[in-house]
Design a protein around this motif. Structure first.
Motif, PDB file in Angstrom:
ATOM      1  N   SER A  43      40.055  30.491  36.315  1.00  0.00           N
ATOM      2  CA  SER A  43      38.458  30.756  36.862  1.00  0.00           C
ATOM      3  C   SER A  43      37.295  30.231  35.629  1.00  0.00           C
ATOM      4  CB  SER A  43      38.542  32.344  37.278  1.00  0.00           C
ATOM      5  OG  SER A  43      38.732  32.080  38.373  1.00  0.00           O
ATOM      6  N   ARG A 102      50.858  33.013  57.204  1.00  0.00           N
ATOM      7  CA  ARG A 102      49.609  33.203  56.228  1.00  0.00           C
ATOM      8  C   ARG A 102      48.859  32.625  56.891  1.00  0.00           C
ATOM      9  NH1 ARG A 102      51.705  33.239  50.186  1.00  0.00           N
ATOM     10  NH2 ARG A 102      49.701  32.789  49.882  1.00  0.00           N
ATOM     11  N   HIS A 114      47.294  33.568  37.802  1.00  0.00           N
ATOM     12  CA  HIS A 114      46.030  33.759  38.311  1.00  0.00           C
ATOM     13  C   HIS A 114      46.790  33.965  39.788  1.00  0.00           C
ATOM     14  CE1 HIS A 114      43.540  32.982  41.872  1.00  0.00           C
ATOM     15  NE2 HIS A 114      44.056  33.251  42.885  1.00  0.00           N
ATOM     16  N   LYS A 150      36.381  23.682  42.394  1.00  0.00           N
ATOM     17  CA  LYS A 150      37.104  23.404  39.924  1.00  0.00           C
ATOM     18  C   LYS A 150      36.417  22.579  39.828  1.00  0.00           C
ATOM     19  CE  LYS A 150      41.256  26.476  41.045  1.00  0.00           C
ATOM     20  NZ  LYS A 150      42.567  25.926  41.176  1.00  0.00           N
ATOM     21  N   SER A 154      48.679  26.504  48.360  1.00  0.00           N
ATOM     22  CA  SER A 154      49.341  25.540  47.670  1.00  0.00           C
ATOM     23  C   SER A 154      50.681  25.471  47.221  1.00  0.00           C
ATOM     24  CB  SER A 154      48.382  25.555  46.722  1.00  0.00           C
ATOM     25  OG  SER A 154      48.429  26.372  45.715  1.00  0.00           O
ATOM     26  N   GLY A 175      46.259  38.593  41.100  1.00  0.00           N
ATOM     27  CA  GLY A 175      45.990  38.698  41.952  1.00  0.00           C
ATOM     28  C   GLY A 175      46.715  39.849  42.897  1.00  0.00           C
ATOM     29  N   MET A 203      48.036  28.168  37.671  1.00  0.00           N
ATOM     30  CA  MET A 203      48.045  29.383  39.339  1.00  0.00           C
ATOM     31  C   MET A 203      48.842  30.547  39.515  1.00  0.00           C
ATOM     32  SD  MET A 203      45.528  28.465  40.876  1.00  0.00           S
ATOM     33  CE  MET A 203      45.884  29.217  41.574  1.00  0.00           C
ATOM     34  N   TYR A 239      32.823  33.591  49.830  1.00  0.00           N
ATOM     35  CA  TYR A 239      32.347  32.372  48.528  1.00  0.00           C
ATOM     36  C   TYR A 239      32.993  31.689  48.830  1.00  0.00           C
ATOM     37  CZ  TYR A 239      35.651  35.101  44.505  1.00  0.00           C
ATOM     38  OH  TYR A 239      36.147  35.116  44.322  1.00  0.00           O
ATOM     39  N   GLN A 274      43.691  38.108  50.914  1.00  0.00           N
ATOM     40  CA  GLN A 274      43.019  37.333  50.345  1.00  0.00           C
ATOM     41  C   GLN A 274      42.888  36.398  51.615  1.00  0.00           C
ATOM     42  OE1 GLN A 274      44.893  38.026  48.590  1.00  0.00           O
ATOM     43  NE2 GLN A 274      46.131  35.520  47.931  1.00  0.00           N
TER      44      GLN A 274
END
Ligand code: VOV
Length: 248
Positions: free
Chosen positions: A222, A130, A171, A148, A111, A175, A168, A144, A184
């Motif tokens: 999250s 990527r 987040h 959202k 994104s 990470g 984000m 999993y 990921q």
């Protein structure tokens, strides 16, 4: 209406989970079991060739617990190619003694929340790599699906793009602390499957999955907006581990 996030898409993804019917496996002759194993190794060899030709990537893992016995994660250029690899396996001897338990269709997605202004993503070789990644052959995998939330005040899709960017960023900062420990691959599945994203994590130390996911639970994006499906966790299958798994 809030501004939609721009997304970049790469290879299509299929997570294909199977359980082995051990009674059916035991009922095969030793010759049939050997043929099944050889056929599986030859399929894995074909998948490796796809990686060498940069036309896709496949990861093969056993699954711990009763949700499945093993899983393929396939990445391919088109949905047709994904369908072909799936059908090819379905025609194999091993598939005759497996029961499909779950599958997930999605596409590798990045994104634009943290995109650098003025940089054309299609000119960025790191970004392009990527989108069409060679899947890590790390010791462990964790998969999993997630959504959202769209629930009253906690509706991700009604937030402004700036609010979403801020969350984000936080987040991404969490990470980043797991760089070198957890890799990921986020696949988008809006319009493709039952959840909005598939989260596939790879690590040498399975404990890092728990550490990362737990830490993220306290992060706003999250904590407020994350809804999660079933978790699948497993171990890399190489030639000798396959032989061990199938040995009677
Ligand atoms: C190894 C850890 C790690 C790192 C470095 C990382 C970083 C980033 C960045 C920088 C970005 C945004 C740009 C992009 O790359 O798309 C994302 C995006 C995303 N992530 Fe993430 N994430 C990680 C890990 C990571 C985990 C463990 C989860 C599950 C969340 C949890 O609570 O269980 C997750 C989810 C997502 C999702 C669903 C998206 C897309 C959201 C959207 O609304 O579009 N992610 N993520």
């Amino acid at each position: 209406m809030s501004e939609a996030a721009q997304t970049l898409e790469g290879w299509y993804a299929l997570h294909d989970f199977r359980a082995i019917d051990w009674n059916a496996w035991r009922a095969l002759s030793a010759k049939e079991r050997n043929a099944a194993q050889d056929e599986l190794l030859s399929l894995l060899h074909q998948y490796k060739q796809a990686e060498e030709n940069k036309t896709g990537s496949t990861a093969f893992y056993s699954i711990v617990g009763q949700k499945a016995d093993f899983m393929f994660m396939h990445l391919r250029e088109t949905l047709e190619e994904l369908n072909e690899v799936e059908t090819q396996f379905n025609k194999s001897i091993l598939a005759q003694v497996t029961v499909p338990t779950y599958s997930y269709v999605s596409i590798v997605e990045l994104s634009s929340y943290l995109a650098k202004p003025g940089v054309d993503p299609m000119e960025d070789p790191d970004l392009l790599a990527r989108l069409k990644p060679i899947l890590p052959k790390a010791k462990h995998v964790c998969f999993y699906p997630m959504n959202k939330k769209r629930d009253g005040a906690d509706n991700w899709y009604m937030l402004s793009i700036d609010e979403r960017k801020t969350m984000m960023r936080s987040h991404g900062m969490i990470g980043r602390q797991y760089a070198g420990k957890v890799k990921q691959i986020i696949t988008g599945s809006v319009g493709l499957d039952d959840w909005e994203w598939g989260v596939t994590l790879f690590a040498e130390d399975a404990l890092q999955f728990k550490k990362l996911v737990y830490e993220m639970r306290f992060d706003e994006v999250s904590a407020r907006f994350g809804e999660f499906g079933d978790f699948y966790v497993g171990n890399l299958l190489d030639e000798s581990k396959i032989a061990n798994m199938l040995a009677l």
